[in-house]
Scaffold this motif. Sequence first.
Motif, PDB file in Angstrom:
ATOM      1  N   ASP A 160      35.189  32.512  50.986  1.00  0.00           N
ATOM      2  CA  ASP A 160      34.251  33.642  50.937  1.00  0.00           C
ATOM      3  C   ASP A 160      34.733  34.706  49.954  1.00  0.00           C
ATOM      4  N   ILE A 161      36.056  34.907  49.901  1.00  0.00           N
ATOM      5  CA  ILE A 161      36.615  35.888  48.958  1.00  0.00           C
ATOM      6  C   ILE A 161      36.382  35.434  47.525  1.00  0.00           C
ATOM      7  N   PHE A 162      36.541  34.118  47.314  1.00  0.00           N
ATOM      8  CA  PHE A 162      36.404  33.543  45.973  1.00  0.00           C
ATOM      9  C   PHE A 162      35.260  32.519  45.988  1.00  0.00           C
ATOM     10  N   PRO A 163      34.010  32.994  45.976  1.00  0.00           N
ATOM     11  CA  PRO A 163      32.853  32.100  46.139  1.00  0.00           C
ATOM     12  C   PRO A 163      32.654  31.104  45.007  1.00  0.00           C
ATOM     13  N   ASP A 164      33.280  31.342  43.867  1.00  0.00           N
ATOM     14  CA  ASP A 164      33.132  30.414  42.740  1.00  0.00           C
ATOM     15  C   ASP A 164      34.279  29.408  42.654  1.00  0.00           C
TER      16      ASP A 164
END
Length: 403
Positions: free
Chosen positions: A53-57
Amino acid sequence: MIPKKINIKKNNGSLLSKGAVRRTEGFCPKIALVQDYIKEFGGAESVLETLSDIFPDAPIFTSIYKPQFLGPHASRLQKKWDHRVHQSFFKFIPFAHKIISPLRLLSPLAFKSFDFSKFDVIISSATGAYFPNSLNKKSAKLICYCHTPPRYLYGLPTARNFTKNKFIKIIVGFINHYLRLLDFHYSQNVDQYIANSHTTAARIQKYYRRDAVIINPPVELPKNFSLSSKGDPATAGEGFYLTGGRLARAKRFDIAIQACNQLKLKLKIFGRDFSGVLDELKSTSGPTIEFVGEVNQEEKAKLYQSAKAFIFSADQEDFGIVPVESMSYGCPVIAYQSGGVTETVVANKTGVFFEELTSASCVAAIQKFKKLKIKSTDCISRAAEFSIEKFIQKIKNLLSQYY
């Protein structure tokens, strides 16, 4: 041959390897996430979900991905992860999810098969089951969120009973000696360790001779929860005690069952069977013990809100998210005094400890708990220290050192 220790330097309590990603205005590093395997939902998967979720990519690399075994979390996580997960060649091995343990011997090959040449930062979530840090990081910086070094390699209690055959034990002893050498070897590939607790940080220092930053796992705290609407479970529970989680041997649910059998107390147990433990537990359970099966978050919340206390008997637990989750609903904890739970539960304020892993010691702790007046508000305040928001901020602060 074990390589020399990586040259490192200290920086405000963290470790940064030489050649760390330079901070450049407008630079946004490309991040990859790595998980041992994904075929059940526990603390490690909860951490992975928050990282995703913090790094969605960020793509997710793992040896095996079996979302159908994620229980009530399956639908939510498939929407998040199905288009992001990259599996190793393990996906071509028939029934790979049923031979997780033997496949650890091939796990270095699985993680080495991935190409990380286009990434700046790799964050691995290491449960101690496989060797995800064996990956070829190229020029990327490898940050390992370590839930624990492999428990089966260092004499810690594990989920499975091992064979009593002496010949097989000797063979496995030789294999584990080799795996310990591999484990140390791959541990030196890490640029920065994150430990989920002081307990795990001490293990990392002992077995890998590496320092670690401590960032406790994220715990999903209830939203808009009011004690006034449900009463105070610490003083007005519905007359039952609660335990649960992954029903594995190392969690020692048998201790709570034996104690409640002896005291003729109602005990509700939630969770999914692991390695055939459920039948063993049921065979020793008296008429006051109830197994409610695997529950979703809403059902679990109702149990926490209604129980007098949560009994946690795990042996040398790495951190222990479930006791914190329990406290977040105002439910006190009665716990075996070992491992990460000693860092989260405050004795006589948010719970009670028992010193020996025996039913007699647990019985004494329950009786002591009955005489105390633990405030649910104190439990909730304590749990707030382990919120998802705090986890996210600490991860972002750490990553800011790399760009």
